[in-house]
Write a protein that holds these residues in place. Sequence first.
Motif, mmCIF file in Angstrom:
data_model
loop_
_atom_site.group_PDB
_atom_site.id
_atom_site.type_symbol
_atom_site.label_atom_id
_atom_site.label_comp_id
_atom_site.label_asym_id
_atom_site.label_seq_id
_atom_site.Cartn_x
_atom_site.Cartn_y
_atom_site.Cartn_z
ATOM 1 N N MET A 1 -60.737 -70.008 43.083
ATOM 2 C CA MET A 1 -59.998 -69.242 42.090
ATOM 3 C C MET A 1 -60.894 -68.394 41.179
ATOM 4 O O MET A 1 -60.407 -67.745 40.281
ATOM 5 C CB MET A 1 -59.126 -70.181 41.255
ATOM 6 C CG MET A 1 -59.886 -71.115 40.322
ATOM 7 S SD MET A 1 -60.897 -72.408 41.068
ATOM 8 C CE MET A 1 -59.728 -73.641 41.506
ATOM 9 N N LEU A 2 -62.198 -68.383 41.426
ATOM 10 C CA LEU A 2 -63.089 -67.581 40.584
ATOM 11 C C LEU A 2 -62.799 -66.094 40.749
ATOM 12 O O LEU A 2 -62.589 -65.618 41.867
ATOM 13 C CB LEU A 2 -64.554 -67.840 40.945
ATOM 14 C CG LEU A 2 -65.160 -69.122 40.407
ATOM 15 C CD1 LEU A 2 -66.566 -69.311 40.967
ATOM 16 C CD2 LEU A 2 -65.197 -69.121 38.894
ATOM 17 N N PRO A 3 -62.815 -65.353 39.649
ATOM 18 C CA PRO A 3 -62.568 -63.911 39.761
ATOM 19 C C PRO A 3 -63.729 -63.185 40.441
ATOM 20 O O PRO A 3 -64.896 -63.556 40.280
ATOM 21 C CB PRO A 3 -62.408 -63.470 38.306
ATOM 22 C CG PRO A 3 -63.089 -64.508 37.496
ATOM 23 C CD PRO A 3 -63.005 -65.792 38.265
ATOM 24 N N GLU A 4 -63.377 -62.159 41.182
ATOM 25 C CA GLU A 4 -64.368 -61.404 41.939
ATOM 26 C C GLU A 4 -65.401 -60.725 41.039
ATOM 27 O O GLU A 4 -66.584 -60.658 41.390
ATOM 28 C CB GLU A 4 -63.676 -60.358 42.822
ATOM 29 C CG GLU A 4 -64.615 -59.587 43.720
ATOM 30 C CD GLU A 4 -65.440 -60.456 44.660
ATOM 31 O OE1 GLU A 4 -66.635 -60.144 44.851
ATOM 32 O OE2 GLU A 4 -64.915 -61.441 45.196
ATOM 33 N N ASP A 5 -64.981 -60.237 39.859
ATOM 34 C CA ASP A 5 -65.954 -59.554 39.002
ATOM 35 C C ASP A 5 -67.013 -60.514 38.471
ATOM 36 O O ASP A 5 -68.158 -60.132 38.277
ATOM 37 C CB ASP A 5 -65.279 -58.764 37.882
ATOM 38 C CG ASP A 5 -64.424 -59.580 36.941
ATOM 39 O OD1 ASP A 5 -64.028 -60.719 37.275
ATOM 40 O OD2 ASP A 5 -64.123 -59.073 35.846
ATOM 41 N N TYR A 6 -66.665 -61.772 38.271
ATOM 42 C CA TYR A 6 -67.640 -62.781 37.855
ATOM 43 C C TYR A 6 -68.654 -63.026 38.980
ATOM 44 O O TYR A 6 -69.865 -63.012 38.753
ATOM 45 C CB TYR A 6 -66.919 -64.074 37.472
ATOM 46 C CG TYR A 6 -67.827 -65.252 37.208
ATOM 47 C CD1 TYR A 6 -68.634 -65.301 36.074
ATOM 48 C CD2 TYR A 6 -67.867 -66.325 38.091
ATOM 49 C CE1 TYR A 6 -69.459 -66.385 35.826
ATOM 50 C CE2 TYR A 6 -68.678 -67.421 37.846
ATOM 51 C CZ TYR A 6 -69.480 -67.446 36.715
ATOM 52 O OH TYR A 6 -70.291 -68.533 36.485
ATOM 53 N N LEU A 7 -68.160 -63.229 40.187
ATOM 54 C CA LEU A 7 -69.053 -63.452 41.325
ATOM 55 C C LEU A 7 -69.957 -62.241 41.568
ATOM 56 O O LEU A 7 -71.160 -62.387 41.801
ATOM 57 C CB LEU A 7 -68.244 -63.782 42.578
ATOM 58 C CG LEU A 7 -67.524 -65.133 42.547
ATOM 59 C CD1 LEU A 7 -66.498 -65.220 43.669
ATOM 60 C CD2 LEU A 7 -68.521 -66.279 42.620
ATOM 61 N N SER A 8 -69.399 -61.055 41.490
ATOM 62 C CA SER A 8 -70.192 -59.825 41.674
ATOM 63 C C SER A 8 -71.269 -59.704 40.603
ATOM 64 O O SER A 8 -72.397 -59.292 40.890
ATOM 65 C CB SER A 8 -69.293 -58.597 41.638
ATOM 66 O OG SER A 8 -68.425 -58.602 42.728
ATOM 67 N N TYR A 9 -70.911 -60.059 39.367
ATOM 68 C CA TYR A 9 -71.875 -60.007 38.270
ATOM 69 C C TYR A 9 -73.049 -60.961 38.534
ATOM 70 O O TYR A 9 -74.200 -60.614 38.300
ATOM 71 C CB TYR A 9 -71.192 -60.347 36.948
ATOM 72 C CG TYR A 9 -72.106 -60.214 35.753
ATOM 73 C CD1 TYR A 9 -72.276 -58.987 35.125
ATOM 74 C CD2 TYR A 9 -72.808 -61.309 35.266
ATOM 75 C CE1 TYR A 9 -73.133 -58.857 34.037
ATOM 76 C CE2 TYR A 9 -73.658 -61.190 34.188
ATOM 77 C CZ TYR A 9 -73.821 -59.961 33.568
ATOM 78 O OH TYR A 9 -74.667 -59.833 32.492
#
Length: 108
Positions: A20-28
């Motif tokens: 459920m982690l947001p993609e922008d967090y993972l990309s960051y």
Amino acid sequence: MPRTMLTEQEAALLASEYRMLPEDYLSYLVSEGWGKTRNGKMIYSGPICPEDVYPTPVAPVGLLVLGDDFSGHCLAYDPAAGVYGELDAQGCWEPWPVVVGLDVYVGK
């Protein structure tokens, strides 16, 4: 303090563990890394539970804490609602409007 970037493989492993982690967090985490941000806040290398920070958080169950401001407030994500927000020093949850993403928190 230097930031540590996650590899694509590490990010994929984190995403498989926390779907459920947001993609922008993972990309960051891959492009900028975890650690102290440009505006002096902290981004963690992975989510932690509010209970790990607050003795008795007053927040919805299931929040993921992703960072803090070194002053008792934490960046969190509510996967059920799909929004970021902030936990105050007592652990009370204040969701942000859905259009406010991680870039606002890190000062991009």
